[in-house]
Design a protein around this motif. Sequence first.
Motif, PDB file in Angstrom:
ATOM      1  N   CYS A 145      -8.459   4.689  -2.998  1.00 39.28           N
ATOM      2  CA  CYS A 145      -9.591   3.847  -2.615  1.00 39.28           C
ATOM      3  C   CYS A 145     -10.590   4.592  -1.747  1.00 39.28           C
ATOM      4  N   TRP A 146     -10.107   5.295  -0.728  1.00 38.31           N
ATOM      5  CA  TRP A 146     -11.098   5.961   0.129  1.00 38.31           C
ATOM      6  C   TRP A 146     -11.632   7.242  -0.454  1.00 38.31           C
ATOM      7  N   CYS A 193       0.832  -1.209   0.000  1.00 36.02           N
ATOM      8  CA  CYS A 193       0.000   0.000   0.000  1.00 36.02           C
ATOM      9  C   CYS A 193       0.863   1.254   0.000  1.00 36.02           C
ATOM     10  N   GLN A 194       0.570   2.135  -0.935  1.00 33.93           N
ATOM     11  CA  GLN A 194       1.306   3.409  -1.054  1.00 33.93           C
ATOM     12  C   GLN A 194       0.529   4.552  -0.415  1.00 33.93           C
ATOM     13  N   SER A 211      -2.049   6.003  -1.281  1.00 35.85           N
ATOM     14  CA  SER A 211      -2.362   6.975  -2.320  1.00 35.85           C
ATOM     15  C   SER A 211      -3.736   7.605  -2.117  1.00 35.85           C
ATOM     16  N   ALA A 212      -4.544   6.991  -1.265  1.00 34.41           N
ATOM     17  CA  ALA A 212      -5.884   7.501  -0.926  1.00 34.41           C
ATOM     18  C   ALA A 212      -6.906   7.311  -2.036  1.00 34.41           C
ATOM     19  N   CYS A 248      -6.706   0.517  -7.635  1.00 36.85           N
ATOM     20  CA  CYS A 248      -5.564   0.599  -6.713  1.00 36.85           C
ATOM     21  C   CYS A 248      -4.268   0.554  -7.534  1.00 36.85           C
ATOM     22  N   LEU A 252      -4.486  -3.785  -3.203  1.00 38.19           N
ATOM     23  CA  LEU A 252      -5.841  -4.340  -3.196  1.00 38.19           C
ATOM     24  C   LEU A 252      -6.009  -5.294  -4.370  1.00 38.19           C
ATOM     25  N   SER A 283      -1.113   0.256  -6.704  1.00 50.56           N
ATOM     26  CA  SER A 283       0.066  -0.461  -6.210  1.00 50.56           C
ATOM     27  C   SER A 283      -0.080  -1.974  -6.219  1.00 50.56           C
TER      28      SER A 283
HETATM   29  S1  SF4 Z   1      -5.739   2.616  -3.443  1.00 53.10           S
HETATM   30 FE1  SF4 Z   1      -4.346   0.925  -2.949  1.00 53.10          FE
HETATM   31  S2  SF4 Z   1      -2.377   1.907  -2.595  1.00 53.10           S
HETATM   32 FE2  SF4 Z   1      -3.940   3.499  -2.456  1.00 53.10          FE
HETATM   33  S3  SF4 Z   1      -4.478   3.636  -0.267  1.00 53.10           S
HETATM   34 FE3  SF4 Z   1      -5.907   2.212  -1.246  1.00 53.10          FE
HETATM   35  S4  SF4 Z   1      -4.987   0.200  -0.937  1.00 53.10           S
HETATM   36 FE4  SF4 Z   1      -3.376   1.685  -0.595  1.00 53.10          FE
END
Ligand code: SF4
Length: 73
Positions: A28-29, A22-23, A25-26, A61, A66, A63
């Motif tokens: 997802c949320w 996980c980077q 990167s935000a 995602c 996910l 990276s």
């Molecule tokens: S999109 Fe992927 S890399 Fe970015 S915060 Fe979510 S899980 Fe981590």
Amino acid sequence: MRDVTKHYTKDGLTVVWKSGLCQHSAICWKGLIEVFDPHKSPWINMEGASRERIIEQVKKCPSGALSYIIKEE
Ligand code: SF4
């Protein structure tokens, strides 16, 4: 952060999250806070959106942290 792999499952869909990739990167949320909320525990809520919408967001995602698995009936 400790390198962990977590699984979240609902109705044959499992979302897999690998903390070590996980980077933060935000993406997802920012894209689907109803499911991916880092301020909640567990941080992935499989009840928050439809299966299709969750899959769509997981695919964004950047990276590979996910991923998802579909278990056919
Ligand atoms: S999109 Fe992927 S890399 Fe970015 S915060 Fe979510 S899980 Fe981590």
